[in-house]
Design a protein around this motif. Structure first.
Motif, PDB file in Angstrom:
ATOM      1  N   ASN A  18      -2.056  -8.218  -7.041  1.00 44.07           N
ATOM      2  CA  ASN A  18      -1.951  -7.776  -5.656  1.00 44.07           C
ATOM      3  C   ASN A  18      -2.459  -8.895  -4.744  1.00 44.07           C
ATOM      4  O   ASN A  18      -2.993  -9.897  -5.210  1.00 44.07           O
ATOM      5  N   GLY A  38      -6.248  -7.120   1.623  1.00 48.50           N
ATOM      6  CA  GLY A  38      -4.803  -7.211   1.649  1.00 48.50           C
ATOM      7  C   GLY A  38      -4.148  -5.860   1.433  1.00 48.50           C
ATOM      8  O   GLY A  38      -4.775  -4.889   0.991  1.00 48.50           O
ATOM      9  N   GLU A  39      -2.856  -5.784   1.756  1.00 49.22           N
ATOM     10  CA  GLU A  39      -2.100  -4.553   1.598  1.00 49.22           C
ATOM     11  C   GLU A  39      -2.239  -4.010   0.172  1.00 49.22           C
ATOM     12  O   GLU A  39      -2.138  -4.746  -0.806  1.00 49.22           O
ATOM     13  N   GLY A  40      -2.497  -2.708   0.061  1.00 54.65           N
ATOM     14  CA  GLY A  40      -2.613  -2.077  -1.250  1.00 54.65           C
ATOM     15  C   GLY A  40      -4.006  -2.121  -1.842  1.00 54.65           C
ATOM     16  O   GLY A  40      -4.204  -1.666  -2.977  1.00 54.65           O
ATOM     17  N   THR A  41      -4.995  -2.613  -1.093  1.00 58.43           N
ATOM     18  CA  THR A  41      -6.351  -2.704  -1.640  1.00 58.43           C
ATOM     19  C   THR A  41      -6.897  -1.333  -2.025  1.00 58.43           C
ATOM     20  O   THR A  41      -7.549  -1.178  -3.058  1.00 58.43           O
ATOM     21  N   GLY A  65      -1.740 -11.545   7.241  1.00 53.60           N
ATOM     22  CA  GLY A  65      -1.481 -10.212   6.714  1.00 53.60           C
ATOM     23  C   GLY A  65      -1.922  -9.988   5.290  1.00 53.60           C
ATOM     24  O   GLY A  65      -2.389  -8.900   4.934  1.00 53.60           O
ATOM     25  N   ASP A  66      -1.776 -11.012   4.427  1.00 47.20           N
ATOM     26  CA  ASP A  66      -2.134 -10.799   3.022  1.00 47.20           C
ATOM     27  C   ASP A  66      -3.635 -10.701   2.816  1.00 47.20           C
ATOM     28  O   ASP A  66      -4.098 -10.490   1.700  1.00 47.20           O
ATOM     29  N   TYR A  69      -3.845  -6.590   5.937  1.00 49.02           N
ATOM     30  CA  TYR A  69      -2.930  -5.475   6.181  1.00 49.02           C
ATOM     31  C   TYR A  69      -3.346  -4.203   5.454  1.00 49.02           C
ATOM     32  O   TYR A  69      -2.835  -3.116   5.758  1.00 49.02           O
ATOM     33  N   GLY A  70      -4.258  -4.281   4.517  1.00 49.80           N
ATOM     34  CA  GLY A  70      -4.737  -3.082   3.831  1.00 49.80           C
ATOM     35  C   GLY A  70      -5.853  -2.369   4.563  1.00 49.80           C
ATOM     36  O   GLY A  70      -6.278  -1.281   4.160  1.00 49.80           O
TER      37      GLY A  70
END
Length: 330
Positions: A18, A38-41, A65-66, A69-70
Motif C-alpha cells: 500500500n 496514504g489512501e487505505g491506511t 496524496g500518497d 489521502y487516507g
C-alpha cells in the motif's frame, strides 16, 4: 521503540504494497503515533494490533496524496469506533494541513467527537515536544514542502547504587523506589538523602530519523550524527533514475546508502519503492532485489527493505530486531 510499516509503495499501491504509512510506538507506551497516512491506511490497520482510540499523534511529512489521502477516512473511523472515549488527537504537518482537514469536515459533514489539535509547521528546522519525546522537524528537498522527523526519546534514568545506599544505612524497602526516581527522602534518624546522588548518570536513548520524500539525502548528515536508525525513501535505483532524467525529486538506493554509511549509522531501512520494482524476478523486469543490491554496495551496517506489516523494534542498545505481522485474513 517499535516501528511498523503499513504501506511501502511510492505514488500508487501495488498488489503487495500500500502507499506510505508508518506506525510508531514509543518505548513502554500503549499509545502510538502515525507518520503519513496514504489512501487505505485504515484498512492496513485492520491487521496489526493497534487501536485507533490510542492513536495520539499523526505526523505528515508532506501533502502529496500518497502520504495523506487516507487521513479523512481514518479520522472518521476513529470517531465511529472510539467516539468520545478516544484520546485527544494531534495532527502535525506543513502549512495547508489545517484548511485541508477543516474543508473535509465542512463539505462532507464529518463530525469528530474527540479533541483534535492541528499544528502547522511553517518553518524548519523546528523542535516540538510530543509525549516527552523531542521531535526535530527537518526540511527535505522535494517539489512540495516536505519534512523529516528526528525522534529523540527521553534519556533512560540512571540505576540506583544499592551498595552505596546500604553504606549510608538505608535498609532495602519501598524507600528504594523513591530513591530510584531521584526523590529526596527523610530517614528515621532525620537525615535527608537526595536520590540523584545515588544514581548512575542518565543514558541517552537511541534516536530514529524518519524522512519524508527527499531528493537530497546528503543534507541530512548534521541530524544523523546522533541517530541509531534512518528510515528513508529509495524510490529508484541509479540506472532507472538516469534513464528517466529530469527533476525527479526522489532519492535512489545508492544515494541514501552512501549518506547512511558516511554518517556511520548502525541501521538503515529503505521504503517508498516505485511500482516499477516487482516482488519477484522476471526476465527484463526491475525487482525489489535491484534496490537491495544497489544499497548494499555502499552501506556497511544493517540494511533492511521494508515490507507492509513488517515490524522493527529498536532496543535500548540501539539494535534492530525484525518481525512480520501476519495479515489477519490470511
Amino acid at each position: 521503540m517499535k516501528i511498523t510499516f503499513l504501506g511501502t509503495s511510492a505514488g500508487v499501491p501495488t498488489k503487495h504494497r500500500n502507499v506510505t504509512a508508518i506506525a510508531v510506538q514509543p518505548n513502554q507506551q500503549s499509545n502510538w503515533w502515525l507518520i503519513d497516512c496514504g489512501e487505505g491506511t485504515q484498512h492496513q490497520l485492520l491487521h496489526p494490533p493497534f487501536s485507533l482510540s490510542r492513536l495520539t499523534t499523526i505526523f505528515l511529512t508532506h501533502l502529496h496524496g500518497d502520504h495523506c489521502y487516507g487521513l479523512p477516512g481514518l479520522l472518521a473511523t476513529r470517531a465511529l469506533q472510539g467516539g468520545s472515549q478516544s484520546l485527544p488527537l494531534t495532527v502535525i504537518g506543513p502549512s495547508g494541513v489545517k484548511p485541508l482537514i477543516e474543508s473535509i469536515c465542512q463539505h462532507t459533514q464529518l463530525y469528530l467527537n474527540y479533541p483534535l489539535n492541528i499544528i502547522e509547521v511553517t518553518s524548519a528546522p523546528n523542535r516540538l515536544t510530543i509525549d516527552q519525546h523531542q521531535i526535530e522537524v527537518v526540511p527535505m528537498e522535494h517539489n512540495i514542502t516536505s519534512y523529516g522527523y528526528l525522534i529523540s526519546p527521553p534519556d533512560f534514568p540512571g540505576h540506583l547504587n544499592a551498595a552505596k545506599a546500604k553504606a549510608l544505612g538505608i535498609a532495602p524497602g519501598p524507600i528504594y523506589q523513591q530513591l530510584k526516581q531521584g526523590k529526596r527522602v527523610t530517614l528515621d534518624d532525620g537525615r535527608e538523602i537526595d536520590g540523584n546522588h545515588l544514581l548512575s548518570p542518565a543514558a541517552p536513548a537511541p534516536k530514529v530519523f524518519i524522512a519524508g520524500d527527499n531528493g537530497n539525502p546528503q543534507q541530512l548528515l548534521p541530524w544523523l550524527e546522533s541517530a541509531s536508525l534512518l528510515v528513508h525513501e529509495a524510490t529508484l535505483t541509479e540506472p532507472e533514475r538516469q534513464r528517466l532524467a529530469g527533476n525527479i525529486h526522489h532519492s535512489t538506493a545508492a544515494a541514501v546508502a552512501k549518506v547512511a554509511n558516511q554518517a556511520k549509522l548502525d541501521n538503515l531501512i529503505l521504503t517508498h519503492f516505485s511500482a516499477r520494482y516487482g516482488e519477484t524476478a522476471r526476465q527484463g523486469k526491475l525487482t525489489i532485489d535491484d534496490i537491495h543490491q544497489e544499497a548494499s554496495e555502499y552501506f556497511q551496517g544493517q540494511l533492511y527493505l521494508a515490507a507492509d506489516w513488517q515490524q522493527y523494534t529498536l532496543t535500548l542498545k540501539g539494535e534492530l530486531q525484525q518481525a512480520h505481522i501476519q495479515p489477519k485474513n490470511q
